[in-house]
Design a protein around this motif. Structure first.
Motif, PDB file in Angstrom:
ATOM      1  N   GLU A  51      -1.371   8.571   4.198  1.00 31.56           N
ATOM      2  CA  GLU A  51      -1.870   9.927   4.419  1.00 31.56           C
ATOM      3  C   GLU A  51      -1.001  10.464   5.651  1.00 31.56           C
ATOM      4  OE1 GLU A  51      -3.503  11.518   2.451  1.00 31.56           O
ATOM      5  OE2 GLU A  51      -3.944   9.933   0.954  1.00 31.56           O
ATOM      6  N   PRO A  52      -0.946  11.751   5.977  1.00 32.10           N
ATOM      7  CA  PRO A  52      -0.438  12.312   7.388  1.00 32.10           C
ATOM      8  C   PRO A  52      -0.900  11.736   8.401  1.00 32.10           C
ATOM      9  CG  PRO A  52      -0.808  13.888   5.774  1.00 32.10           C
ATOM     10  CD  PRO A  52      -1.491  12.789   5.159  1.00 32.10           C
ATOM     11  N   ASP A  53      -2.520  11.444   8.409  1.00 32.31           N
ATOM     12  CA  ASP A  53      -3.106  10.939   9.645  1.00 32.31           C
ATOM     13  C   ASP A  53      -2.815   9.242   9.917  1.00 32.31           C
ATOM     14  OD1 ASP A  53      -4.799   9.774   7.759  1.00 32.31           O
ATOM     15  OD2 ASP A  53      -6.420  10.327   8.696  1.00 32.31           O
ATOM     16  N   GLY A  54      -2.097   8.474   8.921  1.00 32.05           N
ATOM     17  CA  GLY A  54      -1.772   7.113   9.007  1.00 32.05           C
ATOM     18  C   GLY A  54      -2.817   6.245   8.130  1.00 32.05           C
ATOM     19  N   SER A  55      -3.981   6.758   7.660  1.00 36.68           N
ATOM     20  CA  SER A  55      -4.831   6.189   6.876  1.00 36.68           C
ATOM     21  C   SER A  55      -4.051   5.774   5.526  1.00 36.68           C
ATOM     22  CB  SER A  55      -6.167   6.958   6.645  1.00 36.68           C
ATOM     23  OG  SER A  55      -5.793   8.067   5.887  1.00 36.68           O
ATOM     24  N   VAL A  56      -4.691   4.581   4.997  1.00 37.78           N
ATOM     25  CA  VAL A  56      -3.964   3.865   3.728  1.00 37.78           C
ATOM     26  C   VAL A  56      -4.823   4.227   2.476  1.00 37.78           C
ATOM     27  CG1 VAL A  56      -3.319   1.646   2.869  1.00 37.78           C
ATOM     28  CG2 VAL A  56      -3.362   2.215   5.299  1.00 37.78           C
ATOM     29  N   ARG A  57      -3.969   4.833   1.681  1.00 33.54           N
ATOM     30  CA  ARG A  57      -4.624   5.220   0.239  1.00 33.54           C
ATOM     31  C   ARG A  57      -4.234   4.191  -0.874  1.00 33.54           C
ATOM     32  NH1 ARG A  57      -3.095   8.872  -3.777  1.00 33.54           N
ATOM     33  NH2 ARG A  57      -1.930  10.007  -2.264  1.00 33.54           N
ATOM     34  N   ILE A  58      -5.035   3.023  -1.115  1.00 33.47           N
ATOM     35  CA  ILE A  58      -4.458   2.052  -1.966  1.00 33.47           C
ATOM     36  C   ILE A  58      -4.377   2.549  -3.343  1.00 33.47           C
ATOM     37  CG2 ILE A  58      -4.724  -0.294  -2.860  1.00 33.47           C
ATOM     38  CD1 ILE A  58      -5.900  -1.057  -0.320  1.00 33.47           C
ATOM     39  N   VAL A  59      -3.240   2.277  -4.365  1.00 30.64           N
ATOM     40  CA  VAL A  59      -3.018   2.704  -5.521  1.00 30.64           C
ATOM     41  C   VAL A  59      -2.970   1.411  -6.384  1.00 30.64           C
ATOM     42  CG1 VAL A  59      -1.948   4.768  -4.899  1.00 30.64           C
ATOM     43  CG2 VAL A  59      -0.432   2.936  -5.398  1.00 30.64           C
ATOM     44  N   GLY A  60      -2.944   0.439  -5.881  1.00 31.96           N
ATOM     45  CA  GLY A  60      -2.991  -0.816  -6.972  1.00 31.96           C
ATOM     46  C   GLY A  60      -2.110  -1.998  -6.483  1.00 31.96           C
ATOM     47  N   ARG A  61      -2.211  -3.070  -7.232  1.00 33.32           N
ATOM     48  CA  ARG A  61      -1.515  -4.332  -7.024  1.00 33.32           C
ATOM     49  C   ARG A  61      -0.050  -4.073  -7.599  1.00 33.32           C
ATOM     50  NH1 ARG A  61      -2.003  -8.029  -3.553  1.00 33.32           N
ATOM     51  NH2 ARG A  61      -1.356  -9.656  -5.008  1.00 33.32           N
ATOM     52  N   ARG A  62       0.948  -4.725  -7.043  1.00 31.36           N
ATOM     53  CA  ARG A  62       2.298  -4.539  -7.527  1.00 31.36           C
ATOM     54  C   ARG A  62       2.292  -5.154  -9.076  1.00 31.36           C
ATOM     55  NH1 ARG A  62       7.654  -4.171  -5.926  1.00 31.36           N
ATOM     56  NH2 ARG A  62       7.040  -4.040  -3.846  1.00 31.36           N
ATOM     57  N   SER A  63       1.437  -6.374  -9.156  1.00 29.21           N
ATOM     58  CA  SER A  63       1.592  -7.309 -10.160  1.00 29.21           C
ATOM     59  C   SER A  63       0.887  -6.748 -11.524  1.00 29.21           C
ATOM     60  CB  SER A  63       1.074  -8.538  -9.888  1.00 29.21           C
ATOM     61  OG  SER A  63      -0.153  -8.612  -9.597  1.00 29.21           O
ATOM     62  N   THR A  64      -0.181  -5.835 -11.187  1.00 25.63           N
ATOM     63  CA  THR A  64      -0.877  -5.547 -12.473  1.00 25.63           C
ATOM     64  C   THR A  64      -1.090  -3.976 -12.448  1.00 25.63           C
ATOM     65  OG1 THR A  64      -2.891  -5.868 -11.066  1.00 25.63           O
ATOM     66  CG2 THR A  64      -2.246  -7.324 -12.330  1.00 25.63           C
ATOM     67  N   ASP A  65      -1.045  -3.235 -11.155  1.00 22.75           N
ATOM     68  CA  ASP A  65      -1.371  -1.633 -11.180  1.00 22.75           C
ATOM     69  C   ASP A  65       0.002  -1.076 -10.884  1.00 22.75           C
ATOM     70  OD1 ASP A  65      -4.134  -2.319 -11.385  1.00 22.75           O
ATOM     71  OD2 ASP A  65      -4.025  -2.870  -9.245  1.00 22.75           O
ATOM     72  N   LEU A  66       1.066  -1.442 -10.788  1.00 25.09           N
ATOM     73  CA  LEU A  66       2.218  -0.616 -10.446  1.00 25.09           C
ATOM     74  C   LEU A  66       3.044  -0.181 -11.795  1.00 25.09           C
ATOM     75  CD1 LEU A  66       4.153   0.752  -8.345  1.00 25.09           C
ATOM     76  CD2 LEU A  66       5.476  -1.232  -8.353  1.00 25.09           C
ATOM     77  N   ILE A  67       3.052   0.948 -12.356  1.00 25.77           N
ATOM     78  CA  ILE A  67       3.613   1.232 -13.489  1.00 25.77           C
ATOM     79  C   ILE A  67       4.960   1.936 -13.245  1.00 25.77           C
ATOM     80  CG2 ILE A  67       3.015   2.622 -15.682  1.00 25.77           C
ATOM     81  CD1 ILE A  67       0.022   2.232 -15.003  1.00 25.77           C
ATOM     82  N   LYS A  68       6.059   1.538 -14.025  1.00 25.99           N
ATOM     83  CA  LYS A  68       7.248   2.301 -13.984  1.00 25.99           C
ATOM     84  C   LYS A  68       7.464   3.051 -15.308  1.00 25.99           C
ATOM     85  CE  LYS A  68       8.973  -0.924 -10.401  1.00 25.99           C
ATOM     86  NZ  LYS A  68      10.084  -1.806 -10.240  1.00 25.99           N
ATOM     87  N   SER A  69       7.254   4.557 -15.179  1.00 20.95           N
ATOM     88  CA  SER A  69       7.274   5.120 -16.407  1.00 20.95           C
ATOM     89  C   SER A  69       8.134   6.291 -16.241  1.00 20.95           C
ATOM     90  CB  SER A  69       5.868   5.410 -16.712  1.00 20.95           C
ATOM     91  OG  SER A  69       5.800   6.174 -17.995  1.00 20.95           O
ATOM     92  N   GLY A  70       9.139   6.267 -17.016  1.00 14.56           N
ATOM     93  CA  GLY A  70      10.080   7.522 -16.974  1.00 14.56           C
ATOM     94  C   GLY A  70      10.864   7.858 -15.600  1.00 14.56           C
ATOM     95  N   GLY A  71      11.003   6.581 -15.102  1.00 14.07           N
ATOM     96  CA  GLY A  71      11.886   6.420 -13.907  1.00 14.07           C
ATOM     97  C   GLY A  71      10.931   6.646 -12.689  1.00 14.07           C
ATOM     98  N   TYR A  72       9.545   6.915 -12.667  1.00 14.24           N
ATOM     99  CA  TYR A  72       8.518   7.229 -11.699  1.00 14.24           C
ATOM    100  C   TYR A  72       7.819   5.867 -11.250  1.00 14.24           C
ATOM    101  CZ  TYR A  72       9.316  12.190 -12.205  1.00 14.24           C
ATOM    102  OH  TYR A  72       9.876  13.341 -12.405  1.00 14.24           O
TER     103      TYR A  72
END
Length: 492
Positions: free
Chosen positions: A381-402
């Motif tokens: 975030e702009p203030d440096g706080s961390v927003r976790i979106v998931g694990r690379r192994s199970t939560d990172l989805i590569k879809s349509g180039g994103y």
């Protein structure tokens, strides 16, 4: 003495541990653990049958006093995993409560019962005496000596034993004390298992290091939590499944709301707490639940600061002494405030010393410049706080180039009134690379929201490419002992 728990040297009648109706003062804990420690001295490693009991806490403290690495064992562990952990860690003996029944692989080890009356005071049910430890405490081990060998969850292969030093424990607990204004006056209420970082290091060693008190509930019940916090309790540690139950009950339970409002600190960890539960608890109690972020290998990395800005969906700022960065796959730094997803990497004195018997895995866990690769994906975030979106192994989805984090989609889905629980996964897709799948537990199974309504709900809050391509309704989501969703089980 062990500098991890300075209050053991002074003893005294203040309660250190309470499990149900059984408790120990600091004097009793010091005497009991000091009497047990010589039976562990000279052993390479000891297994600890980590039931939610007073004996587990005493066994852990005795290991610290003896300077022997302790391997906490999940009492619900399967035989295959237990065989792996014992074969990898090769403990020379097992510590357990006298009445504990040990499974086959453990039963073959020499056993030392954690006594309730060795040569010092018993595990008391009466008034605690006002005196110092009955036995002299051993000389303090080196700060870099391994205190605990805690096994990872094994999501990417067989569980690995993370070597947790006394230095790492001290660093994390002191950083949390600063962030949370944690003192010896605090009485911690918790009902977490005692075989992992949150339950054992934060929940048992944390209060003991401060000279405070632990009230362990044995099992989580909302009425028991209310009773403890209405009494002596000042802090509550839990996981999102626990806080979800509290959020469901608090609107109609005035006594629970008053007890939670009285608490000085409410802490949630191990997974993200939904915005809905945050808001329900805040509205009913006036208390903001503090979230923190850590893992076995790093202990604690970030936390919201008590009295500071607490943004639901984030896990706060790096703790004192912790350096944190986000990087692209090629190591390029990800700046704050861009909404770009990167892997969290950290370094600092809170880190583990390596994996037991796994030099290659240890080397692979660190970038060339010494930063630990957490495998967690996040946005700064702009203030440096961390927003976790998931694990690379199970939560990172590569879809349509994103690159898409499952966690941010789950957060939006949980804001829909027709959704009781949600998980998001990716599955192979010939056109997109991966397509986004939403797994939904409906709030009303007889009248679930439509797939189109849920897709439109996500598209109305996030970029269109983050909307689910398929919605699957289930009765419940599979979760582990810490309440984390076991996503690999969804695709079986």
């Amino acid at each position: 003495m062990s500098s991890l728990v300075p209050a053991l040297a002074t003893g005294g009648s203040r309660r250190a541990l309470r499990f149900g109706e059984r408790f120990l003062s600091y004097a009793e804990l010091a005497a009991t653990a000091a009497a047990l420690a010589p039976r562990l001295t000279g052993v390479s490693r000891v297994a600890l049958w980590a039931t939610p009991s007073l004996e587990t806490a005493v066994g852990a403290v005795a290991g610290l006093l003896a300077g022997v690495p302790v391997v906490p064992i999940n009492p619900r562990i399967g035989e295959k995993e237990l065989t792996h952990v014992l074969g990898d860690s090769t403990p020379e003996l097992v510590l357990a409560a006298p009445d504990a029944e040990l499974p086959g692989p453990l039963a073959g080890l020499p056993r030392v019962d954690v006594p309730d009356h060795p040569t010092g005071p018993a595990l008391s049910q009466g008034p605690a005496p006002s005196h110092g430890p009955a036995l002299p405490l051993p000389e303090e081990p080196d700060d870099e000596q391994t205190a605990l060998v805690i096994y990872t969850s094994g999501t990417t292969g067989p569980p690995k034993g993370a070597l947790i030093s006394r230095r790492a424990i001290r660093t994390t607990l002191d950083a949390l004390a600063e962030a949370w204004s944690w003192t010896g006056d605090d009485v911690l209420v918790h009902a977490l298992p005692l075989f992992h970082v949150h339950g054992l290091v934060l929940g048992i060693l944390g209060p003991l290091r401060r000279g405070g008190t632990v009230h362990h509930l044995g099992r989580f019940e909302t009425d028991t939590v209310a009773a403890e916090l209405a009494g002596e309790g000042t802090m509550l540690f839990g996981v999102p499944t626990m806080y979800h139950r509290l959020a469901e009950a608090v609107a109609s339970d005035a006594e629970l709301a008053a007890a939670l409002a009285k608490a000085r600190l409410l802490v949630s960890g191990s997974a993200a707490l939904s915005r809905r539960d945050h808001e329900a608890l805040l509205a009913a109690t006036g208390r903001q639940v503090i979230e923190r972020y850590g893992m076995t290998e790093t202990l604690m990395n970030t936390s919201m600061v008590l009295g500071g800005a607490c943004t639901p969906g984030t896990v706060g700022l790096p703790l004192p002494g912790v350096e944190l960065r986000l990087v692209e796959d090629d190591g390029t730094p990800v700046p704050a405030g861009t909404d770009a997803v990167g892997e969290i990497q950290v370094r600092g004195a809170n880190l583990f010393s390596g994996y037991l018997n796994r030099p290659e895995a240890t080397a692979a866990a660190f970038a060339e410049d010494g930063w630990f690769r957490t495998g967690d994906m996040a946005v700064l975030e702009p203030d440096g706080s961390v927003r976790i979106v998931g694990r690379r192994s199970t939560d990172l989805i590569k879809s349509g180039g994103y690159k898409i984090g499952a966690g941010e989609i789950e957060t939006v889905l949980l804001d829909h009134p027709g959704v009781a629980d949600a998980a998001v996964t990716g599955e192979p897709d010939e056109d997109l690379g991966e397509r986004i799948i939403a797994w939904i537990v409906p709030a009303d199974p007889a009248a679930p929201p439509t797939a189109d309504a849920l897709t439109a709900h996500v598209a109305g809050h996030l970029a269109p490419h983050k909307r689910p391509r398929e919605v699957r309704f289930v009765a419940a989501l599979p979760r582990n002992d810490m309440g984390k969703i076991m996503k690999r089980a969804l695709s079986l």
